[in-house]
Design an enzyme around this catalytic site. Structure first.
Site, PDB file in Angstrom:
ATOM      1  N   HIS A 164      43.758  35.758  42.307  1.00  0.00           N
ATOM      2  CA  HIS A 164      44.749  35.549  41.471  1.00  0.00           C
ATOM      3  C   HIS A 164      46.256  35.298  42.272  1.00  0.00           C
ATOM      4  O   HIS A 164      46.266  35.819  43.310  1.00  0.00           O
ATOM      5  CB  HIS A 164      45.283  36.647  40.606  1.00  0.00           C
ATOM      6  CG  HIS A 164      45.155  38.032  41.379  1.00  0.00           C
ATOM      7  ND1 HIS A 164      44.066  38.724  41.601  1.00  0.00           N
ATOM      8  CD2 HIS A 164      46.284  38.828  41.779  1.00  0.00           C
ATOM      9  CE1 HIS A 164      44.346  39.725  42.380  1.00  0.00           C
ATOM     10  NE2 HIS A 164      45.609  40.100  42.317  1.00  0.00           N
ATOM     11  N   HIS A 166      50.209  35.982  42.486  1.00  0.00           N
ATOM     12  CA  HIS A 166      51.327  36.546  42.083  1.00  0.00           C
ATOM     13  C   HIS A 166      52.654  35.380  42.126  1.00  0.00           C
ATOM     14  O   HIS A 166      52.973  34.979  43.103  1.00  0.00           O
ATOM     15  CB  HIS A 166      51.736  37.771  42.812  1.00  0.00           C
ATOM     16  CG  HIS A 166      50.721  38.650  42.910  1.00  0.00           C
ATOM     17  ND1 HIS A 166      50.895  40.080  42.051  1.00  0.00           N
ATOM     18  CD2 HIS A 166      49.562  38.887  43.510  1.00  0.00           C
ATOM     19  CE1 HIS A 166      49.760  40.833  42.300  1.00  0.00           C
ATOM     20  NE2 HIS A 166      49.125  40.161  43.304  1.00  0.00           N
TER      21      HIS A 166
HETATM   22  P1  DGP Z   1      46.293  42.567  43.493  1.00  0.00           P
HETATM   23  O1  DGP Z   1      47.162  44.232  44.114  1.00  0.00           O
HETATM   24  O2  DGP Z   1      47.096  41.765  44.131  1.00  0.00           O
HETATM   25  O3  DGP Z   1      45.055  42.808  43.516  1.00  0.00           O
HETATM   26  O4  DGP Z   1      47.130  42.596  41.965  1.00  0.00           O
HETATM   27  C1  DGP Z   1      46.598  42.868  40.709  1.00  0.00           C
HETATM   28  C2  DGP Z   1      47.590  43.146  39.892  1.00  0.00           C
HETATM   29  O5  DGP Z   1      46.712  43.058  38.624  1.00  0.00           O
HETATM   30  C3  DGP Z   1      48.246  44.233  39.910  1.00  0.00           C
HETATM   31  O6  DGP Z   1      49.803  43.871  40.267  1.00  0.00           O
HETATM   32  C4  DGP Z   1      48.426  44.810  38.603  1.00  0.00           C
HETATM   33  C5  DGP Z   1      47.682  43.756  37.731  1.00  0.00           C
HETATM   34  N1  DGP Z   1      46.954  44.343  36.781  1.00  0.00           N
HETATM   35  C6  DGP Z   1      45.966  45.083  37.124  1.00  0.00           C
HETATM   36  N2  DGP Z   1      45.370  45.214  35.787  1.00  0.00           N
HETATM   37  C7  DGP Z   1      46.161  44.730  34.631  1.00  0.00           C
HETATM   38  C8  DGP Z   1      45.968  44.751  33.282  1.00  0.00           C
HETATM   39  O7  DGP Z   1      45.035  45.190  32.496  1.00  0.00           O
HETATM   40  N3  DGP Z   1      46.837  43.818  32.778  1.00  0.00           N
HETATM   41  C9  DGP Z   1      47.868  43.177  33.480  1.00  0.00           C
HETATM   42  N4  DGP Z   1      48.463  42.066  32.834  1.00  0.00           N
HETATM   43  N5  DGP Z   1      47.893  43.188  34.653  1.00  0.00           N
HETATM   44  C10 DGP Z   1      47.110  44.060  35.262  1.00  0.00           C
END
Ligand code: DGP
Length: 178
Positions: A164, A166
């Protein structure tokens, strides 16, 4: 103490170098700004939880099992979708780090648990993700600038093992990141 001693050594070495080399005297030497040790310790403490979570996630990273993002793609778990096409989904991060914080993911993970797992066959989707990040930034009105980040692996603080991007913006971001 160690920092002061290191600075004294550096000053002595610089003076000696300047004294011996007239050609260097006319140039200003750039000595890197020192980070106060206490500030560094505070930062390390505040991010300890994220690092522990990232290490725990990394331990199960490459099982290939579904992640929370698969459920978001299938709409089993609701999300606030900002952009979508046949290959890419972009939705708001549940834990925003800026007024605009959107995650851009491939709908099909296809082995891309993280950027470090990319292979030549992934080049097209990687380009599509990056272009989608630009479209998202435009849609979100980030005309004054924004940042695109990919966390990879434990030291990169990756917590979800489905690639992903950001997209962060809507405030003045700092550099370097933590
Ligand atoms: P990373 O730490 O780079 O792997 O980012 C993962 C991101 O995913 C973190 O910023 C929070 C987001 N995240 C985790 N679970 C969920 C979810 O259930 N819904 C949404 N919208 N975001 C989530």
């Amino acid at each position: 103490m160690a920092t002061r001693a290191a600075a004294a050594t550096l000053t002595a070495a610089t003076s000696s170098l300047l004294g011996r080399s007239p050609s260097l005297r006319s140039h200003s030497l750039r000595v890197p700004r020192q980070v106060p040790p206490q500030r560094f310790v505070r930062h390390v403490a505040s991010s300890a939880n994220e690092e522990a979570a990232a290490r725990a996630a990394a331990a199960t990273a490459d099982t290939g099992g579904p992640t929370i993002f698969d459920k978001i793609v299938s709409k089993e778990i609701p999300s606030s979708v900002v952009y979508e096409d046949d290959k890419v989904l972009a939705f708001r991060d549940i834990n925003p780090q800026a007024p605009v914080h959107v995650l851009v993911i491939p709908k099909v993970r296809d082995g891309l648990t993280g950027l470090s797992k990319a292979e030549p066959r992934h080049a097209e989707i990687l380009g599509q993700l990056l272009y989608a990040a630009k479209v998202v930034a435009e849609k979100e009105g980030l005309a004054n600038g924004y940042r695109v980040v990919i966390n990879d692996g434990a030291e990169g603080c990756q917590s979800v093992y489905h690639l992903h991007l950001h997209v962060l913006g809507g405030r003045q971001l700092k550099w370097p990141p933590g």
